[in-house]
Design a protein around this motif. Structure first.
Motif, PDB file in Angstrom:
ATOM      1  N   PRO A 180       0.720 -10.827  14.700  1.00  0.00           N
ATOM      2  CA  PRO A 180      -0.421 -10.927  15.620  1.00  0.00           C
ATOM      3  C   PRO A 180      -1.349 -12.088  15.217  1.00  0.00           C
ATOM      4  CG  PRO A 180      -0.166  -8.696  14.748  1.00  0.00           C
ATOM      5  CD  PRO A 180       0.710  -9.579  13.939  1.00  0.00           C
ATOM      6  N   THR A 181      -2.143 -12.505  16.153  1.00  0.00           N
ATOM      7  CA  THR A 181      -3.157 -13.521  15.860  1.00  0.00           C
ATOM      8  C   THR A 181      -4.216 -12.913  14.948  1.00  0.00           C
ATOM      9  OG1 THR A 181      -2.783 -14.549  18.000  1.00  0.00           O
ATOM     10  CG2 THR A 181      -4.846 -15.095  16.864  1.00  0.00           C
ATOM     11  N   ALA A 182      -4.630 -13.673  13.945  1.00  0.00           N
ATOM     12  CA  ALA A 182      -5.620 -13.150  12.988  1.00  0.00           C
ATOM     13  C   ALA A 182      -6.620 -14.227  12.622  1.00  0.00           C
ATOM     14  CB  ALA A 182      -4.909 -12.647  11.738  1.00  0.00           C
ATOM     15  N   ARG A 183      -7.895 -13.806  12.527  1.00  0.00           N
ATOM     16  CA  ARG A 183      -8.950 -14.717  12.080  1.00  0.00           C
ATOM     17  C   ARG A 183      -9.533 -14.297  10.745  1.00  0.00           C
ATOM     18  NH1 ARG A 183     -13.148 -15.317  16.881  1.00  0.00           N
ATOM     19  NH2 ARG A 183     -12.677 -13.096  17.171  1.00  0.00           N
ATOM     20  N   LEU A 184      -9.559 -12.997  10.471  1.00  0.00           N
ATOM     21  CA  LEU A 184     -10.126 -12.516   9.220  1.00  0.00           C
ATOM     22  C   LEU A 184      -9.233 -12.925   8.044  1.00  0.00           C
ATOM     23  CD1 LEU A 184     -11.251  -8.899  10.181  1.00  0.00           C
ATOM     24  CD2 LEU A 184     -12.621 -10.984  10.115  1.00  0.00           C
ATOM     25  N   ALA A 185      -9.882 -13.299   6.924  1.00  0.00           N
ATOM     26  CA  ALA A 185      -9.139 -13.799   5.766  1.00  0.00           C
ATOM     27  C   ALA A 185      -8.143 -12.777   5.245  1.00  0.00           C
ATOM     28  CB  ALA A 185     -10.119 -14.187   4.657  1.00  0.00           C
ATOM     29  N   ALA A 186      -8.551 -11.505   5.156  1.00  0.00           N
ATOM     30  CA  ALA A 186      -7.649 -10.479   4.637  1.00  0.00           C
ATOM     31  C   ALA A 186      -6.424 -10.319   5.517  1.00  0.00           C
ATOM     32  CB  ALA A 186      -8.386  -9.144   4.514  1.00  0.00           C
ATOM     33  N   ASN A 187      -6.598 -10.415   6.826  1.00  0.00           N
ATOM     34  CA  ASN A 187      -5.469 -10.279   7.746  1.00  0.00           C
ATOM     35  C   ASN A 187      -4.543 -11.486   7.661  1.00  0.00           C
ATOM     36  OD1 ASN A 187      -6.289  -7.756   8.644  1.00  0.00           O
ATOM     37  ND2 ASN A 187      -7.588  -8.611  10.279  1.00  0.00           N
ATOM     38  N   GLN A 188      -5.125 -12.671   7.558  1.00  0.00           N
ATOM     39  CA  GLN A 188      -4.283 -13.852   7.396  1.00  0.00           C
ATOM     40  C   GLN A 188      -3.508 -13.780   6.081  1.00  0.00           C
ATOM     41  OE1 GLN A 188      -5.499 -17.761   8.527  1.00  0.00           O
ATOM     42  NE2 GLN A 188      -7.385 -17.035   9.496  1.00  0.00           N
ATOM     43  N   TRP A 189      -4.208 -13.268   5.048  1.00  0.00           N
ATOM     44  CA  TRP A 189      -3.564 -13.173   3.739  1.00  0.00           C
ATOM     45  C   TRP A 189      -2.353 -12.241   3.784  1.00  0.00           C
ATOM     46  CZ3 TRP A 189      -3.309  -8.784   0.465  1.00  0.00           C
ATOM     47  CH2 TRP A 189      -2.836  -9.043  -0.822  1.00  0.00           C
ATOM     48  N   ILE A 190      -2.486 -11.073   4.393  1.00  0.00           N
ATOM     49  CA  ILE A 190      -1.354 -10.136   4.403  1.00  0.00           C
ATOM     50  C   ILE A 190      -0.216 -10.668   5.242  1.00  0.00           C
ATOM     51  CG2 ILE A 190      -2.004  -8.673   6.381  1.00  0.00           C
ATOM     52  CD1 ILE A 190      -0.581  -7.512   2.974  1.00  0.00           C
ATOM     53  N   ILE A 191      -0.509 -11.408   6.319  1.00  0.00           N
ATOM     54  CA  ILE A 191       0.564 -12.022   7.119  1.00  0.00           C
ATOM     55  C   ILE A 191       1.331 -13.025   6.266  1.00  0.00           C
ATOM     56  CG2 ILE A 191       1.033 -13.570   9.054  1.00  0.00           C
ATOM     57  CD1 ILE A 191      -1.316 -12.181  10.529  1.00  0.00           C
ATOM     58  N   GLY A 192       0.599 -13.828   5.509  1.00  0.00           N
ATOM     59  CA  GLY A 192       1.256 -14.784   4.624  1.00  0.00           C
ATOM     60  C   GLY A 192       2.099 -14.096   3.562  1.00  0.00           C
ATOM     61  N   GLU A 193       1.604 -12.971   3.030  1.00  0.00           N
ATOM     62  CA  GLU A 193       2.357 -12.235   2.012  1.00  0.00           C
ATOM     63  C   GLU A 193       3.619 -11.605   2.598  1.00  0.00           C
ATOM     64  OE1 GLU A 193       1.900 -12.177  -1.208  1.00  0.00           O
ATOM     65  OE2 GLU A 193       0.156 -13.478  -1.043  1.00  0.00           O
ATOM     66  N   VAL A 194       3.566 -11.166   3.848  1.00  0.00           N
ATOM     67  CA  VAL A 194       4.769 -10.657   4.513  1.00  0.00           C
ATOM     68  C   VAL A 194       5.820 -11.756   4.582  1.00  0.00           C
ATOM     69  CG1 VAL A 194       5.750  -9.877   6.705  1.00  0.00           C
ATOM     70  CG2 VAL A 194       3.661  -8.820   5.832  1.00  0.00           C
ATOM     71  N   ILE A 207      -9.517  -3.941   3.702  1.00  0.00           N
ATOM     72  CA  ILE A 207      -9.873  -3.671   5.101  1.00  0.00           C
ATOM     73  C   ILE A 207     -10.694  -2.384   5.259  1.00  0.00           C
ATOM     74  CG2 ILE A 207      -7.824  -4.895   5.942  1.00  0.00           C
ATOM     75  CD1 ILE A 207      -6.567  -2.149   6.573  1.00  0.00           C
ATOM     76  N   LYS A 208     -10.920  -1.641   4.194  1.00  0.00           N
ATOM     77  CA  LYS A 208     -11.680  -0.396   4.329  1.00  0.00           C
ATOM     78  C   LYS A 208     -13.063  -0.596   4.943  1.00  0.00           C
ATOM     79  CE  LYS A 208      -9.497   2.647   0.932  1.00  0.00           C
ATOM     80  NZ  LYS A 208      -9.621   3.300  -0.401  1.00  0.00           N
TER      81      LYS A 208
END
Length: 993
Positions: free
Chosen positions: A710-724, A763-764
């Motif tokens: 999915p499209t992501a702007r938040l750093a944590a979300n971008q980070w987990i996409i990169g880790e995947v 993300i909590k």
């Protein structure tokens, strides 16, 4: 809509339900006619077998591969079946008869075989049900059995073709003979045992008045098997042994039999062993057989002194004294055997040379023999000592068939993984011996050969009989080989007609004995079928292609019906693809996974038969895994009581945990040490994933609707996409290299550390009380978290299929099962600034927590921190993510600037660029610095002293070589612990300044 998970994870209920569902819905063989084929075959376990820990390893690795390739969209087929296991199965049924005071010989061959089929229908195939418990995604709808009609056809075709090409022949050679089972057995079925024995020395008188240079009129020989001297045919001495050079070519007179035998020079004789002279019994010893051939004895001339029960029989020259005939080779049931009587007679006739020993009181003691521990071959099923026995058997010219497989491995057509096994492969294949393929059993593929008189000559008699056929007694029998009885009758009829004058006619009949009968101008010839069956390795060598329908282009049939030999009622549909037959699409197979212990018995023979029957290698890659050993590294055995039951582990921890353990511990063929604590740890891993999914559900995070990230702007979300994306790449590399341990570690670390420990913590705040659930951060995070969890389930599925399928469906309604989902393909670009910021926060948090632990600072205590020289990344992250730093690292406030004077600890946060940001954390009022220094110094001194002591012990060869292995292992582990403690405590003291 998500399905709320229970608070506890129960593997047993999940496993039974999902396996049944997969099998019933055809999930193990999705029909993908246009997809690239990926095919593996399982090493067919014995139909009598049950799941052992080796099976668990072997089949787990295969299932990981087949599930991985299925997820990648391949037309993935895992061929499954069982081996008819000639000896093992016949023993099982015979044992059942014995329990009823019955025996095999009370029945005809056909009646007994029907009983075996009945046993198979009722009790056979137990292991296939156990493989299901392990989660093996085999195509059960096309389950094979090596006695299926289509498979029998393949076996007969191969035998006949090999015979016609001169690659199968009958020969008289030594075999491993099991006197209890009364059959030849393979090397694999022989196990060496060390048992108490003796080393006797005897005099063999020199013939014709010859003496040694020393004047001695006999040659001294030493042996561990005195009974076989009744069939001795020579005495061997080393060519360079000066003691015997003058008598090479001379003779000795064999005691007891009076047989005149030659003295031969052969390097087999070891001048340093015993007297340097060796008795040669080519009919009862494998080494002697080769010496005998080098000495000029043809196998047909070699003497045999034992029958199939290992009782003494008369040799061809008739020289065995009558008192020995009928005796068993060894003492049995308290009754002396041939061994004891031979020694007794040789002693009486003063041919025995006593063994002289001195007692501790310097007294001389005379013994008949020197006590020794003797390595002795035993049959693994019969349980009695194997007898090398000279018999007529069927042999395959393995050396000829090995030529192409050797070339395939040398030129890379077949890759052996790990490569270290290539040397062993070449060494065996380049020195391969003829392969004995006949077994003296009733259960199995009957050899398609019939015997008849040969040659038959036409003679004119002066009596009323007129003309007649006569067999010349010194000629061998004629052999007729064909796939069917009709075929052999045609062959034999044509043969005998060619030997018969034109005015005579010939018929051929199949009987139980060889013979012929004349009626006027008509002869009836009787042929007898060979009673032997084929070695089961012969049929299993055809497994990669016979299971796919060969020799027919049509599909194979299903296994025979219960209790009916050779009957079938259904042929499963096996779809062609792009004009290809089933066999064309799935042969060659894609990969073979096998234990290294059957490299020669099965793997190499499949290479031979693949090239012979199909004209190509059966697969391009062969992966050889190690053995599963006990926790202390010893081999598992029932006698040691250290056998581990995989089904018990499944009951205790679940199939997923056992599977993950097997994959994680498999490191390119190295043996695996069994460790139940590790299995339990992987059960905890499954529980952690279960609870992480429950957390997601409680925050409205459900299934993903896209394979693409999915499209992501938040750093944590971008980070987990990169880790995947990184995890997918690591997994793909590891699977391409068949590094199961690396693949398992990649998904384990990502799931446990990156997703559960960090991402869910990061993300909590998005879902904290009071946060707007419809705001962009929450909407985006639900989409990304659901997508990331889906990717975990897909990547983890090959290793842990049950829990992942359960969680896949728990996250919302799906159009398809996870077993046939698509492999991750994130196709996302992420901001390096964002991922570097998250990595920086994680590194900072990890290091702060470690420092707190070292200094005994409560984990919840909030600490002020100063960064004298902040990098751009540090400055921007502190400005934007101070809340995250406070919540995770418990640092607040964080000030960019110099710290006040006083005791402090320093912690470094590493950025993606490699620079380090130093955090100075004041400790005044937090801990008693001096007291903490004192505590750390005492602990350091204790660990340093212990490390030095252990280091000294481990550097002492006497300790390492003589101590028990477990004591050495403990010392090594303690040394590593204290060495690490020294470094940790030094670092803690340095933090205090």
């Amino acid at each position: 809509m998500t399905s709320e998970l229970s608070t506890t994870f129960d593997p047993a209920e999940i496993e039974a339900r999902w396996y049944r569902h997969w099998e019933e819905t055809g999930g193990f063989r999705p029909e993908r006619p246009d997809a690239e084929a990926f095919t593996i075959v399982n090493p067919p376990p014995n139909v009598t077998g049950s799941l052992h820990i080796g099976h668990a390893l072997d089949n787990t690795l295969q299932d990981v591969v087949i599930r991985y390739e299925r997820l990648r969209g391949k037309d993935a087929l895992w061929v499954v079946g069982t081996d008819h296991a000639g000896i093992a199965t016949q023993m099982v049924v015979e044992r059942q008869l014995e329990e009823k005071q019955d025996k095999r010989t009370n029945y005809s061959r056909e009646e007994f075989v029907d009983k075996v089929w009945a046993w198979k229908a009722e009790s056979g195939g137990k292991i296939t049900h156990q493989l299901r418990r392990l989660g093996c995604s085999m195509d059960w709808s096309r389950e094979q059995f090596t006695m299926d009609p289509h498979f029998t056809k393949a076996v007969l075709r191969t035998f006949v073709d090999l015979y016609n090409d001169g690659l199968i022949y009958r020969d008289k050679r030594l075999v491993n003979w099991d006197p209890k089972l009364k059959t030849a057995i393979s090397d694999l079925e022989v196990e060496q045992q060390t048992i108490p024995g003796s080393f006797w020395h005897f005099k063999y008188p020199l013939a014709d008045g010859v003496t040694l240079d020393s004047g001695q009129d006999y040659i001294e020989v030493a042996t561990t098997r005195p009974e076989t001297m009744l069939a001795d045919m020579a005495v061997a001495v080393h060519p360079s042994d000066e003691r015997y050079k003058s008598v090479v070519g001379k003779h000795v007179i064999l005691p007891l039999t009076g047989r005149r035998i030659p003295i031969v020079a052969d390097e087999h004789a070891d001048p340093e062993l015993g007297s340097g002279a060796v008795k040669i019994t080519p009919g009862h010893d494998f080494n002697d057989f080769e010496v005998g051939k080098r000495a000029g004895f043809a196998p047909a001339e070699m003497l045999n002194m034992l029958d199939g029960d290992a009782n003494v029989c008369q040799t061809a020259d008739g020289l065995v004294p009558e008192e020995f005939i009928g005796l068993h080779r060894f003492k049995r049931d308290g009754v002396d055997g041939a061994r004891e009587l031979v020694v007794q007679r040789l002693k009486e006739q003063e041919y025995l040379i006593p063994h002289v020993v001195r007692t501790k009181h310097d007294e001389v003691q005379m013994l008949d023999a020197e006590p020794r521990q003797i390595a002795t071959p035993f049959g693994d099923r019969g349980g009695v000592a194997i007898e090398p026995w000279l018999t007529d058997q069927w042999y395959v010219d393995a050396a000829k068939l090995a030529e192409k497989p050797i070339k395939d491995v040398r030129d890379g057509t077949i890759e052996i993984v790990p490569k270290s096994w290539e040397k062993t492969f070449f060494n065996w294949m380049e020195n391969i011996q003829p392969w004995c393929v006949s077994r003296q059993l009733w259960w199995g593929h009957r050899i398609p050969a019939w015997f008849g008189f040969s040659p038959l000559v036409f003679e004119t008699q002066d009596d009323s009989e007129g003309s007649m056929w006569k067999r010349l007694a010194d000629e061998p029998e004629e052999v007729f080989v064909a796939e069917s009885e009709d075929g052999v009758i045609l062959k034999a009829t044509e043969f005998y007609r060619n030997h018969c004058p034109p005015q005579f006619t010939v018929d051929v009949e199949l009987r139980d004995a060889v013979g012929h009968k004349r009626n006027g101008d008509h002869f009836t010839i009787y042929l007898k079928r060979d009673p032997d069956v084929l070695d089961t390795w012969f049929s299993s060598a055809l497994w990669p292609f016979a299971t796919l329908g060969w020799p027919d282009a049509s599909p194979p049939v299903t296994p025979a019906k219960a209790g009916v030999s050779g009957d079938s009622t259904h042929t499963p549909e096996m779809p062609a693809s792009a004009g290809m037959t089933y066999l064309e699409k799935h042969f060659p197979n894609s990969l073979l996974i096998s234990g290294f212990d059957i490299l020669f018995f099965w793997d190499a023979r499949m290479m031979m038969m693949g090239q012979y029957n199909m004209g190509e290698a059966p697969w391009p890659r062969l992966y050889l895994h190690g053995l599963v050993r006990a926790a202390d590294g010893s081999k598992m055995s029932k006698s040691k009581g250290n056998v581990v039951d995989p089904l018990g582990l499944i009951d205790q921890f679940g199939a997923d945990a056992l599977r993950f353990f097997m994959a994680a511990m498999e490191s390119q063929g190295r043996d695996i040490k069994m460790d139940e604590k590790r299995v339990e740890g992987y059960r905890n891993f499954a529980t952690k994933l279960w609870n992480a999914t429950r957390f997601c559900q409680s925050n409205g995070i459900g299934r993903s609707t896209t394979i693409k990230a999915p499209t992501a702007r938040l750093a944590a979300n971008q980070w987990i996409i990169g880790e995947v994306q990184t995890c997918v790449e690591e997994l793909d590399r590891a699977m391409a290299d068949l590094r199961f341990d690396a693949a398992a570690n990649a998904i384990y670390q990502f799931t446990w550390s990156k997703f559960c420990d960090w991402y869910l913590e990061l993300i909590k705040p998005v879902f904290a009380e009071g946060a707007d659930p419809e705001a962009m951060p929450a909407v985006e995070t639900r989409a990304v978290a659901g997508w990331a969890l889906d990717q975990i389930l897909v990547m983890l599925h090959p290793f842990m299929p049950f829990i992942t399928e359960e969680l896949w469906h728990a996250q919302g309604e799906r159009q398809y099962d996870l077993i046939v989902a698509s492999w991750p393909n994130p196709r996302a670009a992420v901001s390096k600034d964002a991922t570097d910021a998250i990595d920086w926060v994680i590194d900072l948090t990890t290091n702060v927590r470690s420092a707190r632990n070292e200094l005994g600072i409560p984990p919840g205590a909030k600490l002020a921190a100063y960064v004298p020289h902040a990098s751009d990344l540090a400055a921007s992250t502190i400005a934007r993510s101070s809340a995250a730093i406070e919540r995770l690292a418990r640092l607040t406030p964080v000030t960019i600037g110099e710290a006040p004077a006083g005791p402090a600890m320093q912690v470094t946060a590493q950025s993606g660029s490699g620079a380090g940001d130093v955090f100075v954390i004041p400790l005044a009022g937090i801990i008693d610095v001096e007291a903490e220094k004192s505590r750390l110094e005492k602990a350091l001194a204790a660990s340093d002293k212990e490390a030095k002591s252990l280091g000294g012990r481990l550097s002492n060869p006497n300790f390492v070589e003589r101590a028990k292995p477990e004591a050495v292992d403990k010392a090594k582990a303690d040394f590593a612990h204290h060495t690490a403690e020294v470094e940790r405590l030094k670092a803690a003291l340095e933090r205090l300044g």
